[in-house]
Enzyme design. Structure first.
Site, PDB file in Angstrom:
ATOM      1  N   HIS A 138       0.878  -1.186   0.000  1.00 17.76           N
ATOM      2  CA  HIS A 138       0.000   0.000   0.000  1.00 17.76           C
ATOM      3  C   HIS A 138       0.914   1.235   0.000  1.00 17.76           C
ATOM      4  CE1 HIS A 138      -2.793   2.937   1.824  1.00 17.76           C
ATOM      5  NE2 HIS A 138      -3.779   2.124   1.550  1.00 17.76           N
ATOM      6  N   ASP A 215       3.165  -4.093   8.171  1.00 18.23           N
ATOM      7  CA  ASP A 215       1.930  -3.333   7.967  1.00 18.23           C
ATOM      8  C   ASP A 215       0.775  -4.308   8.217  1.00 18.23           C
ATOM      9  OD1 ASP A 215      -0.369  -2.247   6.966  1.00 18.23           O
ATOM     10  OD2 ASP A 215       0.484  -1.612   5.047  1.00 18.23           O
ATOM     11  N   GLN A 218      -4.381  -4.979   7.295  1.00 21.10           N
ATOM     12  CA  GLN A 218      -5.367  -5.960   6.832  1.00 21.10           C
ATOM     13  C   GLN A 218      -5.249  -7.303   7.556  1.00 21.10           C
ATOM     14  OE1 GLN A 218      -7.806  -5.127   4.943  1.00 21.10           O
ATOM     15  NE2 GLN A 218      -7.080  -3.193   4.095  1.00 21.10           N
ATOM     16  N   LYS A 241     -10.576  -0.328  10.711  1.00 22.13           N
ATOM     17  CA  LYS A 241     -10.765  -1.518   9.874  1.00 22.13           C
ATOM     18  C   LYS A 241     -11.122  -2.737  10.724  1.00 22.13           C
ATOM     19  CE  LYS A 241      -7.301   0.035   6.532  1.00 22.13           C
ATOM     20  NZ  LYS A 241      -8.007   0.433   5.325  1.00 22.13           N
ATOM     21  N   CYS A 381      -4.747   2.492  -3.584  1.00 20.71           N
ATOM     22  CA  CYS A 381      -3.489   3.021  -3.004  1.00 20.71           C
ATOM     23  C   CYS A 381      -2.335   2.054  -3.256  1.00 20.71           C
ATOM     24  CB  CYS A 381      -3.623   3.295  -1.508  1.00 20.71           C
ATOM     25  SG  CYS A 381      -4.837   4.542  -1.136  1.00 20.71           S
TER      26      CYS A 381
END
Ligand code: PMP
Length: 425
Positions: A138, A215, A218, A241, A381
């Site tokens: 991303h 990261d 997700q 999220k 993104c």
């Protein structure tokens, strides 16, 4: 020996399959119709919906407890401080951090990665050093490192991935060396749904003295993430999220790394003592939380992680994988539809990107919106990844714990409608 402060869920709760149809009732927004059709919300990789317990916690906080933290000597301020710090303990438990003060509250993943690039990167990366990323990242896990590399005269290198986004571990091992300072990779891709082999990458990175930053935007919402078991040095994620409020997120870091870092934001609340010409810093985690934080957001995130743990992260993970695989299977059986990312039986979660022959993803998204089906269309993104895939954009459906197989069927029927509407089948 590491300690465990993992939260509420019992082992039984964590392995039972979840009942998405029942859980939907916890989410008031899902009861509505959109364009005269029941809302089918499949844009969870962008942001998830919020359960009533989180919405109620925010309202209750503002109605009963609101006060600034860590500085008042009055009752409300003490209660507010206690609730904020309690949220930190819950979030630390959720990711199995060894200590609550390894959890820094941020505005979200993007904010956390930027903090890291400044606070760790500027002090540890020097000329000729290498930062290893992938082309799948991303923009939030790419642009801050580009800027760091520019500031410090360092080099970005990209670990090879196959067309489905699967990382080539052998190639990765071959790229590591004394020049490697940092490995910064996604845990789950927000485009391809592919799950990166983070534990193996951490082991290899550490063998070469490199630091690994994950990261987790997700992954933290969808699967058990145990920072000690994975042995990652840093992890960033976003509350919005994972059933929590917007404007709150987490930068997790190992204590010894955070201790050695300078703050990234300077001002009130993060100091020990201030002279006219210089200052000293507060202890962890406060030296990284300058200014008034998002108190209500942190409290809401604490409630959100309790909610998720109550359902069980293993069950949420299994549900996302099952729905993701189902969507991949039915979509790839359709004429003219290409699914990007791993096959249904690959290492993938509940993010499914696809393109429809002769249709722009925005047109697909518009027809789906007319059917009450909310997906995302665009570059997500991830412009370098779009170029690698040879597309300008994709349509992306992404599930959460409240989505059902019926909703995936509805998605598929709506894609057929789009194809018929534009006369491509
Ligand atoms: N990384 C990934 C993999 C993401 O999916 C996102 C959100 N789309 C981000 C980073 C950025 O998260 P935020 O916008 O909450 O800062």
């Amino acid at each position: 020996m590491s300690t465990s402060i993992r939260g509420a869920a019992t082992p039984a709760a964590r392995t039972a399959p979840l009942d998405a149809a029942a859980l939907r009732r916890d989410f008031p927004i899902l009861a509505q119709e959109v364009r005269g059709k029941p809302l089918v919300y499949l844009d969870n990789a962008a942001t998830s919906q919020k359960p009533r317990v989180v919405i109620d916690a925010l309202r209750e906080y503002y109605e009963t407890t609101n006060a600034n933290i860590h500085r008042g000597i009055h009752d409300l301020s003490e209660k507010s401080t206690a609730a904020y710090e309690d949220a930190r303990v819950r979030v630390a438990g959720f990711i199995n951090a060894a200590r609550p003060h390894e959890v820094i509250f941020t505005r979200g993943t993007t904010d956390g990665i930027n903090m890291l690039a400044r606070a760790w990167g500027d002090a540890n990366v020097t000329s000729g050093n290498e930062i290893l990323l992938t082309e799948v990242e991303h923009h939030s896990n790419l642009v801050p490192w580009q800027e760091l590399a520019k500031r410090r005269d360092a080099r970005l290198r990209f670990i090879p991935t196959d067309p489905a986004g699967v990382i080539d571990l052998d190639a990765f091992a071959g790229m590591l060396g004394p020049q490697t300072k940092l490995v910064a990779v996604h845990h789950v891709s927000n485009v391809l749904g592919v799950i990166a082999p983070v534990a193996a990458m951490a082991r290899l990175a550490h063998e070469h003295g490199a630091v690994i930053a994950i990261d987790g935007a997700q992954s933290a919402p969808h699967m058990p993430v145990d920072v000690q078991a994975l042995d990652v040095d840093f992890l960033t994620f976003s509350g919005h999220k994972m059933a929590g409020p917007t404007g709150i997120g987490v930068l997790y870091g190992k204590e010894h790394l955070l201790e050695a870092m300078e703050p990234a934001h300077f001002g009130g609340s993060m100091i020990r003592a201030v002279e006219l010409e210089s200052s000293t810093w507060a202890d962890l985690p406060y030296k990284f939380e300058g200014g008034t934080p998002n108190i209500a957001g942190a409290i809401g995130l604490g409630v959100a992680v309790d909610y998720l743990d109550g359902i069980g992260m293993d069950a949420i993970d299994a549900h996302a994988r099952q729905l993701g695989a189902y969507a991949v299977n039915v979509l790839s059986d359709m004429p003219g539809v290409t699914v990007h990312g791993p096959d249904a039986d690959g290492e993938r979660g509940g993010v499914v990107s696809f393109t429809v022959e002769d249709l722009h993803p925005h047109d697909v998204g518009t027809v789906l919106d007319g059917e009450g089906v909310a997906i995302r269309a665009g570059h997500h993104c991830a412009q370098p990844l779009m170029r690698k895939l040879g597309v300008h954009a994709t349509a992306r459906a992404s599930v959460y714990l409240y989505n059902t197989t019926d909703e995936i069927d509805c998605l598929v029927e709506s894609v057929v409608k789009a194809q018929r509407f534009f006369g491509t089948v």
